[in-house]
Write an enzyme that holds these catalytic residues in place. Structure first.
Site, PDB file in Angstrom:
ATOM      1  N   CYS A   1       0.822  -1.214   0.000  1.00 50.16           N
ATOM      2  CA  CYS A   1       0.000   0.000   0.000  1.00 50.16           C
ATOM      3  C   CYS A   1       0.851   1.257   0.000  1.00 50.16           C
ATOM      4  O   CYS A   1       0.643   2.160  -0.812  1.00 50.16           O
ATOM      5  CB  CYS A   1      -0.935  -0.008   1.209  1.00 50.16           C
TER       6      CYS A   1
ATOM      7  N   CYS B   1      -1.567   1.718  -3.042  1.00 46.36           N
ATOM      8  CA  CYS B   1      -2.553   2.792  -2.822  1.00 46.36           C
ATOM      9  C   CYS B   1      -1.943   4.191  -2.794  1.00 46.36           C
ATOM     10  O   CYS B   1      -2.457   5.103  -3.451  1.00 46.36           O
ATOM     11  CB  CYS B   1      -3.278   2.599  -1.490  1.00 46.36           C
TER      12      CYS B   1
ATOM     13  N   LYS C   1      -0.077   5.360  -6.069  1.00 46.67           N
ATOM     14  CA  LYS C   1      -1.130   5.373  -7.102  1.00 46.67           C
ATOM     15  C   LYS C   1      -2.024   6.602  -6.939  1.00 46.67           C
ATOM     16  O   LYS C   1      -2.298   7.323  -7.891  1.00 46.67           O
ATOM     17  CB  LYS C   1      -1.930   4.068  -7.010  1.00 46.67           C
TER      18      LYS C   1
ATOM     19  N   TYR D   1      -9.329  -3.391 -11.092  1.00 47.20           N
ATOM     20  CA  TYR D   1      -8.996  -2.148 -10.399  1.00 47.20           C
ATOM     21  C   TYR D   1      -7.771  -1.467 -11.038  1.00 47.20           C
ATOM     22  O   TYR D   1      -7.814  -0.308 -11.418  1.00 47.20           O
ATOM     23  CB  TYR D   1      -8.586  -2.453  -8.956  1.00 47.20           C
TER      24      TYR D   1
ATOM     25  N   GLU E   1      -7.562   2.029 -13.177  1.00 45.06           N
ATOM     26  CA  GLU E   1      -6.938   3.184 -12.521  1.00 45.06           C
ATOM     27  C   GLU E   1      -5.771   3.715 -13.369  1.00 45.06           C
ATOM     28  O   GLU E   1      -5.674   4.914 -13.626  1.00 45.06           O
ATOM     29  CB  GLU E   1      -6.461   2.800 -11.120  1.00 45.06           C
TER      30      GLU E   1
ATOM     31  N   GLY F   1      -4.695  -9.526 -11.702  1.00 45.63           N
ATOM     32  CA  GLY F   1      -4.887 -10.119 -10.380  1.00 45.63           C
ATOM     33  C   GLY F   1      -3.571 -10.281  -9.630  1.00 45.63           C
ATOM     34  O   GLY F   1      -2.483 -10.088 -10.187  1.00 45.63           O
TER      35      GLY F   1
ATOM     36  N   HIS G   1     -26.779  21.923   0.013  1.00 46.23           N
ATOM     37  CA  HIS G   1     -26.799  22.467  -1.337  1.00 46.23           C
ATOM     38  C   HIS G   1     -25.794  23.589  -1.498  1.00 46.23           C
ATOM     39  O   HIS G   1     -25.629  24.378  -0.569  1.00 46.23           O
ATOM     40  CB  HIS G   1     -28.222  22.979  -1.605  1.00 46.23           C
TER      41      HIS G   1
ATOM     42  N   GLU H   1     -25.690  15.708  -2.250  1.00 43.21           N
ATOM     43  CA  GLU H   1     -27.102  15.914  -1.906  1.00 43.21           C
ATOM     44  C   GLU H   1     -28.019  14.993  -2.721  1.00 43.21           C
ATOM     45  O   GLU H   1     -29.138  14.707  -2.317  1.00 43.21           O
ATOM     46  CB  GLU H   1     -27.513  17.374  -2.081  1.00 43.21           C
TER      47      GLU H   1
HETATM   48  P1  NDP Z   1      -8.630  -7.601 -10.380  1.00 40.73           P
HETATM   49  O1  NDP Z   1      -8.939  -8.838  -9.678  1.00 40.73           O
HETATM   50  O2  NDP Z   1      -9.298  -6.338 -10.014  1.00 40.73           O
HETATM   51  O3  NDP Z   1      -8.901  -7.808 -11.935  1.00 40.73           O
HETATM   52  C1  NDP Z   1      -8.233  -8.821 -12.637  1.00 40.73           C
HETATM   53  C2  NDP Z   1      -8.520  -8.665 -14.112  1.00 40.73           C
HETATM   54  O4  NDP Z   1      -7.648  -9.521 -14.828  1.00 40.73           O
HETATM   55  C3  NDP Z   1      -9.932  -9.030 -14.507  1.00 40.73           C
HETATM   56  O5  NDP Z   1     -10.354  -8.155 -15.509  1.00 40.73           O
HETATM   57  C4  NDP Z   1      -9.795 -10.455 -15.024  1.00 40.73           C
HETATM   58  O6  NDP Z   1     -10.674 -10.725 -16.088  1.00 40.73           O
HETATM   59  C5  NDP Z   1      -8.388 -10.464 -15.597  1.00 40.73           C
HETATM   60  N1  NDP Z   1      -7.709 -11.747 -15.455  1.00 40.73           N
HETATM   61  C6  NDP Z   1      -7.664 -12.544 -14.369  1.00 40.73           C
HETATM   62  N2  NDP Z   1      -6.898 -13.622 -14.608  1.00 40.73           N
HETATM   63  C7  NDP Z   1      -6.434 -13.507 -15.852  1.00 40.73           C
HETATM   64  C8  NDP Z   1      -5.599 -14.295 -16.682  1.00 40.73           C
HETATM   65  N3  NDP Z   1      -5.091 -15.448 -16.247  1.00 40.73           N
HETATM   66  N4  NDP Z   1      -5.335 -13.865 -17.928  1.00 40.73           N
HETATM   67  C9  NDP Z   1      -5.858 -12.704 -18.370  1.00 40.73           C
HETATM   68  N5  NDP Z   1      -6.654 -11.918 -17.660  1.00 40.73           N
HETATM   69  C10 NDP Z   1      -6.950 -12.319 -16.413  1.00 40.73           C
HETATM   70  O7  NDP Z   1      -7.036  -7.478 -10.326  1.00 40.73           O
HETATM   71  P2  NDP Z   1      -6.024  -6.259 -10.261  1.00 40.73           P
HETATM   72  O8  NDP Z   1      -4.717  -6.856 -10.636  1.00 40.73           O
HETATM   73  O9  NDP Z   1      -6.527  -5.088 -11.009  1.00 40.73           O
HETATM   74  O10 NDP Z   1      -6.009  -5.889  -8.709  1.00 40.73           O
HETATM   75  C11 NDP Z   1      -5.700  -6.888  -7.741  1.00 40.73           C
HETATM   76  C12 NDP Z   1      -6.367  -6.583  -6.439  1.00 40.73           C
HETATM   77  O11 NDP Z   1      -5.733  -5.484  -5.815  1.00 40.73           O
HETATM   78  C13 NDP Z   1      -7.828  -6.163  -6.556  1.00 40.73           C
HETATM   79  O12 NDP Z   1      -8.692  -7.267  -6.606  1.00 40.73           O
HETATM   80  C14 NDP Z   1      -8.021  -5.338  -5.326  1.00 40.73           C
HETATM   81  O13 NDP Z   1      -8.393  -6.166  -4.258  1.00 40.73           O
HETATM   82  C15 NDP Z   1      -6.663  -4.734  -5.065  1.00 40.73           C
HETATM   83  N6  NDP Z   1      -6.627  -3.319  -5.511  1.00 40.73           N
HETATM   84  C16 NDP Z   1      -7.501  -2.439  -4.933  1.00 40.73           C
HETATM   85  C17 NDP Z   1      -7.503  -1.120  -5.328  1.00 40.73           C
HETATM   86  C18 NDP Z   1      -8.461  -0.172  -4.699  1.00 40.73           C
HETATM   87  O14 NDP Z   1      -9.016  -0.500  -3.661  1.00 40.73           O
HETATM   88  N7  NDP Z   1      -8.726   0.992  -5.297  1.00 40.73           N
HETATM   89  C19 NDP Z   1      -6.584  -0.622  -6.350  1.00 40.73           C
HETATM   90  C20 NDP Z   1      -5.733  -1.634  -6.898  1.00 40.73           C
HETATM   91  C21 NDP Z   1      -5.762  -2.926  -6.479  1.00 40.73           C
HETATM   92  P3  NDP Z   1     -12.175 -11.245 -15.890  1.00 40.73           P
HETATM   93  O15 NDP Z   1     -12.851 -10.367 -14.882  1.00 40.73           O
HETATM   94  O16 NDP Z   1     -12.748 -11.121 -17.232  1.00 40.73           O
HETATM   95  O17 NDP Z   1     -12.070 -12.632 -15.396  1.00 40.73           O
END
Ligand code: NDP
Length: 454
Positions: A49, A54, A57, A184, A188, A269, A443, A448
């Site tokens: 983080c 976080c 970012k 996410y 972002e 992910g 307001h 609101e």
């Molecule tokens: P996410 O889990 O948010 O999204 C993963 C994305 O990658 C999805 O679109 C998924 O597609 C795709 N995907 C998953 N596996 C594969 C694969 N094997 N090949 C290709 N595409 C794949 O992951 P992030 O990496 O963006 O973030 C990880 C975690 O970090 C988040 O889940 C969150 O908990 C945390 N985070 C939180 C933030 C916040 O609170 N603002 C900011 C950044 C991270 P599909 O959905 O189509 O399966």
């Protein structure tokens, strides 16, 4: 308050592996209860983080916002003659801020008398930790708080791609960046790089972005992003990534035309950091995704070993890891902790514009309650109207018809996360739609709208 009776059989009462959000909170609270606590960190104190998540970012998101704000300034009477973005200035300032925060985290540990080992540690038994230096120490309890790291699929040439770890360190701003994933991090950074002037293409394996978020919010973000000029390639995957002599990346694709880019960022992910920690050898049970399996007290299958945060893959969010660390320390070293309540955890995507939500989405609520009502407000923020910015916000309340409770709030628009944090209290408290209606509007604000939906 020192209320913990130290165990004399071990070097420490608590040894924490990983000084991120969960590990720092757990170790300093345990020490505050009187435990002799130590923490080992192999990279930088602060964890994902603070160091590469976080915090940096959000600073980039702030930096990116100036692009639109400076454009919009003209309609508010401001003449901004020269607009030029210097990536290196922002990157280095963010890095300096991260270093400052890292120092503060180190100071917090020291002031709470938590002994810090800046080296890798592994589990050598139910009460034994081995440090990279070769030293072995014993502890009554061990806490695994090693977090998670970006998952990288096996693709030819994947070594030419970067992850959210490296993105903060880029030598120069890529003219064209391909961002892989629709979650996410992808959304972002798509917003950030687009505002900095890069051409952004998001590639996702499905045709869904931000799975799990309310459909209307996801659709709105997609429409706004496309309108701004972000390209999307859905149902597409990589055959291979080739680096050409001039440094350019050629992306051979399945499901769409090949792409050229200066940088490719994978955000598909994150996976728990468990490799080589000695967990399985010590008898700690792991789940299918490699996560450390824990009970509601964050205890693993080995009674003296606990785990909190992303390594347990419950909800991968900093405030959740902090709560888990706090609850663990209070329960094990204080006068008892309250187990973490995972219901109604608010969340946000710091996209451009941001999305925020709490509770059930419309479809989740329909599935759970059968009959629901939704109230929406689709509006253009006052500031956008004067600026001539055709970007609309969307707020949605999801109400269970039988109990009349507001069971979900979802928003996309400027400052949505700031507004939602306060609104989340109402959902968590189980307030009814009538309670929202009875509250007088403040307001003129965007917030609101929450009390004006009829
Ligand atoms: P996410 O889990 O948010 O999204 C993963 C994305 O990658 C999805 O679109 C998924 O597609 C795709 N995907 C998953 N596996 C594969 C694969 N094997 N090949 C290709 N595409 C794949 O992951 P992030 O990496 O963006 O973030 C990880 C975690 O970090 C988040 O889940 C969150 O908990 C945390 N985070 C939180 C933030 C916040 O609170 N603002 C900011 C950044 C991270 P599909 O959905 O189509 O399966």
């Amino acid at each position: 308050m020192s209320d913990y009776k130290n165990t004399t059989d071990f070097d420490y009462d608590l040894f924490v592996i990983g000084a991120g959000s969960g590990g720092v909170r757990a170790s300093r609270i345990a020490a505050g209860h009187g435990a002799r606590a130590a923490v080992a960190e192999e990279y930088r104190v602060g964890g994902t983080c603070v160091i590469r998540g976080c915090v940096p970012k959000k600073l980039l998101v702030y930096g990116a916002h100036f692009a639109e704000d400076l454009n919009d300034a003209a309609m508010f009477g401001w003449d901004v003659p020269v607009k030029r973005f210097d990536w290196a200035v922002l990157r280095d300032n963010v890095a300096a801020e991260v270093t400052r925060l890292e120092g503060l985290y180190g100071q917090t540990l020291a002031s709470h008398k938590v002994e810090t080992f800046l080296e890798r540690a592994t589990v050598a038994g139910p009460n034994t930790v081995r440090l990279a230096s070769g030293k072995t120490v014993t502890a009554a309890k061990i806490l695994i708080a090693t977090g998670a790291r970006p998952f990288m699929p096996e693709i030819e040439g994947i070594e030419h791609a970067i992850t959210s770890n490296e993105v903060f360190l880029l030598e120069s701003l890529p003219k064209r960046i391909v961002i892989v994933g629709g979650g996410y991090i992808a959304n972002e950074f798509a917003g950030v790089f687009h505002q900095f002037g890069s051409h952004v293409t998001i590639v996702n394996r499905s045709d869904t972005i931000l799975r799990g978020y309310d459909d209307s919010m996801r659709d709105r973000l997609l429409q706004i992003s496309i309108g701004k000029g972000v390209d999307f390639r859905f149902k597409a995957s990589f055959d291979r990534i080739e680096k050409r002599d001039d440094g350019m990346l050629h992306l051979a694709m399945n499901g769409c035309d090949d792409l050229q880019a200066d940088a490719v960022l994978f955000a598909v992910g994150r996976k728990p950091n468990i490799e080589g920690l000695g967990l399985e050898e010590a008898g700690v049970e792991l789940g299918e995704r490699g996560e450390v399996k824990v009970d509601q007290d964050s205890r693993t299958s080995v009674p003296t070993i606990f785990a909190v945060g992303d390594v347990t893959d419950r909800i991968q969010l900093t405030p959740v890891a902090i709560r888990e660390g706090q609850a663990f320390a209070d329960a094990q070293f204080g006068s008892g902790g309250t187990p973490v309540d995972y219901d109604c955890v608010p969340n946000a995507v710091f996209s451009h514009p941001p999305i925020a939500g709490v509770g059930l989405t419309e479809s989740q609520a329909r599935e759970k309650y059968g009959t629901i009502k939704t109230f929406t407000s689709d509006f253009r923020a006052m500031k956008n109207v004067l600026a001539g910015r055709n970007e609309r916000s969307l707020f949605k309340l999801v109400v269970d018809e039988a109990s009349e409770r507001v069971v979900g709030i979802h928003m996309i628009g400027p400052d949505a996360p700031e507004i939602l944090q306060a609104a989340a209290i109402a959902v968590k408290a189980g307030l009814k739609k009538a309670d929202f209606d009875a509250t007088v509007a403040l307001h003129p604000t965007m917030a609101e709208e929450l009390v004006l939906m009829r």
